[in-house]
Scaffold this active site. Structure first.
Site, short mmCIF file in Angstrom:
data_model
loop_
_atom_site.label_atom_id
_atom_site.label_comp_id
_atom_site.label_asym_id
_atom_site.label_seq_id
_atom_site.Cartn_x
_atom_site.Cartn_y
_atom_site.Cartn_z
CG HIS A 139 -2.06 0.75 1.17
ND1 HIS A 139 -3.24 0.90 1.90
CD2 HIS A 139 -2.09 2.34 0.52
CE1 HIS A 139 -4.16 1.84 1.59
NE2 HIS A 139 -3.20 2.68 0.91
CG HIS A 141 -0.51 6.90 -0.99
ND1 HIS A 141 -1.73 7.70 -1.51
CD2 HIS A 141 -0.94 6.09 -0.16
CE1 HIS A 141 -2.87 7.10 -1.05
NE2 HIS A 141 -2.51 6.15 0.15
CE LYS A 222 -7.35 2.20 -3.08
NZ LYS A 222 -6.14 3.23 -2.70
CG HIS A 224 -8.91 6.29 -3.01
ND1 HIS A 224 -9.56 7.28 -2.40
CD2 HIS A 224 -7.97 6.09 -2.24
CE1 HIS A 224 -9.24 7.69 -1.40
NE2 HIS A 224 -8.06 7.03 -1.16
CG HIS A 251 -10.04 4.17 0.48
ND1 HIS A 251 -8.86 4.83 0.98
CD2 HIS A 251 -10.95 4.73 0.86
CE1 HIS A 251 -9.46 5.94 1.59
NE2 HIS A 251 -10.89 5.84 1.72
CG HIS A 277 -7.22 1.93 4.73
ND1 HIS A 277 -8.55 2.06 4.19
CD2 HIS A 277 -6.63 2.73 4.04
CE1 HIS A 277 -8.40 2.64 3.21
NE2 HIS A 277 -7.25 3.33 2.88
CG HIS A 325 -8.39 11.58 2.39
ND1 HIS A 325 -8.45 10.87 1.22
CD2 HIS A 325 -7.98 11.01 3.48
CE1 HIS A 325 -8.14 9.58 1.60
NE2 HIS A 325 -7.82 9.52 2.80
CG ASP A 365 -2.38 4.83 3.37
OD1 ASP A 365 -2.28 5.27 2.40
OD2 ASP A 365 -3.63 5.08 4.34
#
EC number: 3.5.1.5
Length: 581
Positions: A139, A141, A222, A224, A251, A277, A325, A365
């Site tokens: 995971h 980024h 992915k 999200h 996610h 998560h 976010h 993450d």
């Protein structure tokens, strides 16, 4: 016959069968289950390098060339910890792969030798050290390239996820969107001593743009919520994955805008999927995303900021979430969104679900509500906390040994937690044929630890048979050990050796399309495979499928009717004793 005391033997050759070792400053104790170096028939034929030792010409070093079977490198007297066992063995490396686990030496002068040491063999002495498979962080980024060096120095050798750098989309979501960005990231991957792979953006209701990304080399897709994880997008993305034998990571929809957890589950239609998560603090249907832990097609993972539950966990999470976010604390709705995700009840339950083997994978993450260099540390901190709060963990009932003997060690708990960041993410993402464990034929990605520093600070990180990173002292000193000792890239991380020592994982469709030549890539490309048939039952030591219940008002969590709750940790091992900051 001459004899030697057990303590003196361990100090010279490392621990053997029946010896026990404490892991760092945790409460976890392992016991050596078998000793492959005894294949000569008993003690007395061990190999060791150094002045007056046995790996010398005509003794434990043979006259055989590489072509005649001598290995490139031998790691002597290693204490291997892997999902399949905790054993003492020599490890033979050749052509970047693990070719033997057993007894090293000279077959012309010693019995039972299955790893030939010759004049062309290098030695990594592992007496008194632990060797594990390189870790796998699934995971990531890819916000900045410096993440990779940080992860490598912690013992991670494989990273998958997505991103394009410090773009706003990458700050929040783990995908490399579109064929152009995928090409650029695969080209960038050539610069790093790390196995890398990238996921495309899976949020679309029609398949063409998703197939385009898989054909460009994305190893998966992915989904999200920040891009809109609707039931239609989920179904379409999984349809593409089924056709291309790739994985989907998800996610889910924190705000329950396009449906509830039951709607998301229905959109899965029983197909395999990796849920990121799964507790929910990192995102997902509030407050009951954790129900997915009990589904046979769901491969659940955690991210490390909630691992383990401590007195500081809740306070740090709201601020992290606001930044990651793109939320504004001055907007009431944004603040409510953030606070809906941070629940002490589900975070506490997450600890226990890991200990029960219901959550199968640990990840970071990175820089997006997670710390890339702490996957391994936080895994073992969670294991320590659970032993302190829940006691000794019994192995499966098929074990025939007396309970009193089993209770001498924490071998089963250690295997369960190790699998969370090694073999299970490798199985989930179709890479277990190459990485994830110390087994014959696999890529020689190995991490050497002194027991006192296990899980905290590795001594050496071996990538594809070459040392790529090490804790190294002052280069101007007369010996390698004077301060300042810190992690420095080694020769395996430079020039052509870098490309030969690491893999880039891509889709089979991308490999078939010749992206290596088209993009001008220098690393070896390996296609992911055997993904769509992977289920929770295949998660090693972590396949428990409880019936999950989460109260929407109190957030209390029950697994098979049992209330899951625990106190936050006030202090943890593997912290200030090892770090200034």
């Amino acid at each position: 016959m001459a004899t030697i005391g057990r303590r003196a033997y361990a100090e010279m050759f490392g621990p053997t069968v029946g010896d026990r070792v404490r892991l760092a400053d945790t409460n976890l104790i392992i016991e050596v289950e078998d000793d492959y170096t005894l294949r000569a028939g008993g003690y007395g034929e061990e190999v060791k390098f150094g002045g007056g030792k046995t790996i010398r010409d005509g003794m434990a070093q043979s006259q055989r060339s590489r072509a005649e079977g001598a290995v490139d490198t031998v790691m002597t007297n290693a204490l291997i910890i892997d999902h399949w066992g905790i054993v003492k063995a020599d490890i033979g490396l050749k052509d970047s792969r693990i070719v033997a686990i057993g007894k090293a030496g000279n077959p012309d002068t010693q019995p039972g030798v299955d790893i030939i040491i010759g004049p062309g063999t290098e030695v990594i002495s592992c007496e008194g050290s632990i060797v594990t498979a390189g870790g796998f962080d699934s995971h990531i980024h890819f916000i900045c390239p410096q993440l990779i060096e940080e992860a490598l120095s912690s013992g991670i050798t494989t990273m998958t996820g997505g991103g394009t750098g410090p773009a706003t989309g990458t700050f929040a979501t783990t995908c490399t969107p579109g064929s152009w960005h995928i090409e650029r990231m695969l080209q960038a991957a050539d610069a790093f001593a790390m196995n890398l792979g990238f996921m495309g953006k899976g949020n679309a209701s029609l398949p063409a743009a998703l197939h385009e990304q898989i054909n460009a080399g994305a190893l998966g897709l992915k989904l999200h919520e920040d891009w809109g994880t609707t039931p239609a997008a989920i179904d379409n993305c999984l349809n593409v994955a089924e056709l291309t034998d790739t994985q989907v990571a998800i996610h889910t929809d924190t705000l329950n805008e396009s449906g509830f957890v039951e709607d998301t589950l229905a959109a899965f239609k029983g197909r395999s999927i990796h849920t990121f998560h799964t507790e929910g603090a990192g995102g997902g249907h509030a407050p009951d995303i954790m129900k997915l832990v009990g589904e046979p097609n769901v491969l659940p993972s955690s991210t490390n900021p909630t691992r383990p539950y401590t007195v500081n966990t809740l306070d740090e999470h709201v601020d992290m979430l606001m930044v990651c976010h793109h939320l504004d604390a001055a907007i009431a709705e944004d603040l409510a969104f953030a606070e809906s995700r941070i629940r002490k009840e589900t975070i506490a339950a997450e600890d226990i679900l890991h200990d029960l083997g219901a959550i199968s994978i640990m990840s970071s993450d990175s820089q997006a509500m997670g710390r890339v260099g702490e996957v391994i540390i936080r895994t073992w901190q969670t294991a320590h906390k659970m032993k302190a709060q829940r006691g000794w963990l019994a192995p499966p009932p098929e074990r025939s040994e007396p309970v009193e003997k089993l209770q001498r060690n924490d071998n089963y708990r250690v295997k369960r937690y190790l699998a969370k960041y090694t073999i299970n993410p490798a199985l989930t993402h179709g890479m277990a044929h190459e990485v994830g464990s110390i087994e014959l034929g696999k890529w020689a990605d190995l991490v050497v630890w002194r027991p006192a520093f296990f899980g905290v600070k590795p001594s050496l990180i071996v990538k594809g048979g070459s040392i790529a990173m090490a804790a190294m002292g002052d280069p101007n000193a007369s010996i390698p050990t004077p301060q300042p000792v810190h992690y420095r890239p080694m020769f395996g991380a430079f020039g052509g050796a870098l490309a030969r020592g690491s893999l880039t994982f891509v889709s089979q469709a991308g490999l078939n399309a010749g992206i290596g030549a088209r993009y001008g890539l220098s690393k070896t490309l390996s296609a992911v495979k055997n993904i769509r048939g992977i289920r929770k039952e295949h998660m090693v030591h972590n396949h428990y499928l409880p019936k999950m219940e989460i109260d929407a008002q109190t957030y209390s969590v029950r697994a098979d009717g049992e209330l899951l709750t625990c106190e936050p940790a006030v202090s943890l091992p593997m912290t200030q004793r090892y770090f200034l900051f």
